[in-house]
Design an enzyme around this catalytic site. Sequence first.
Site, PDB file in Angstrom:
ATOM      1  N   ARG A  51      -6.278   9.518  -6.580  1.00  0.00           N
ATOM      2  CA  ARG A  51      -5.339   8.383  -6.573  1.00  0.00           C
ATOM      3  C   ARG A  51      -5.453   7.527  -7.832  1.00  0.00           C
ATOM      4  NH1 ARG A  51      -4.518   6.739  -0.648  1.00  0.00           N
ATOM      5  NH2 ARG A  51      -4.151   8.766   0.271  1.00  0.00           N
ATOM      6  N   ASP A 159       1.521  -6.912   5.161  1.00  0.00           N
ATOM      7  CA  ASP A 159       0.625  -5.869   4.659  1.00  0.00           C
ATOM      8  C   ASP A 159       0.062  -6.361   3.332  1.00  0.00           C
ATOM      9  OD1 ASP A 159       0.309  -2.642   5.457  1.00  0.00           O
ATOM     10  OD2 ASP A 159      -0.214  -3.119   3.381  1.00  0.00           O
TER      11      ASP A 159
END
Length: 288
Positions: A51, A159
């Site tokens: 990532r 979030d």
Amino acid sequence: MKPQIASIPEPEARTREFEFNDADFQALRTLVKQMTGINLAESKRELVYGRVSRRLRALNLTSFGAYRQLLQSGDGSELVAFCNALTTNLTAFFRESHHFDYLRDEVLTPLREAGRRRDRIRIWSSACSSGEEPYSIAMTIAETIPDWAQWDIKILATDLDSDILARAQRGRYAADRLRGMDPGRVGKFFKEIKEGGETSYQITPEFERLITFKQINLMHDLPMTGPLNVIFCRNVIIYFDKETQRELFTRIARLQRPSHLLFLGHSETLFKVSDEYSLIGKTIYRRC
Ligand SMILES: C[S@@+](CC[C@H](N)C(=O)[O-])C[C@H]1O[C@@H](n2cnc3c(N)ncnc32)[C@H](O)[C@@H]1O
């Protein structure tokens, strides 16, 4: 000619595009813990490499050392991008469907039957990812209280990850995200969109009146005052260690009154975390 079978190298043996040593992994792991509370296990080394490598490429950097320097320089926008890259956003419509059944049967139906439209009802989806969770709550409300727009009922969807939150707010989903959903529901709450040979589904714009999206990091002070009748805090505390969970639920409990509800994810528990809630069903807690 006999086909050649390519051998798949083990991750360790694979030649990496960037050098990635233990110090890099430990430094990034410590930083993500400080920023998000997420505790990355040793086994997440490959995930971190994969990532974060995308960030290096995007920034035209040639080493993890250079990337760490950039993060240490306090580059705020890259710190956000770094956290976004490492947080896992897996979710689904009506995931762990017993929570939505409970919401319908034990909260919304009694309210409707008592005609308590003036009651202030606030529901928080605290790690809402790409929106499937708050939209599932919204669909449950619309199905149970058809005149919900005349009620004082609201969903707050939050979030940490700003990119995923933008996707949630957009409310557009590829056809496979709706696989298995009752066709009646799809027809009622989604508009089919065909573009360039692809079919996607747009959630009804009516829910804009019901849901507010906001970026909130559960590790920071919670900006709302409550009270919150129902909190969905699902599949996010698994990343936090026990001490971080204790501290979080001390703050969350202040936002709820006795009898208010808290839903956790399937592998999560308040055991040895909080005694301000009692367990009343499968991952369903009631504020004492
Ligand atoms: C696996 S998803 C869970 C989605 C949904 N609640 C569900 O159960 O399907 C976890 C979400 O938690 C978010 N997250 C991780 N750390 C967070 C934090 N410190 N504060 C807020 N959200 C966080 C991630 O960005 C991700 O979208």
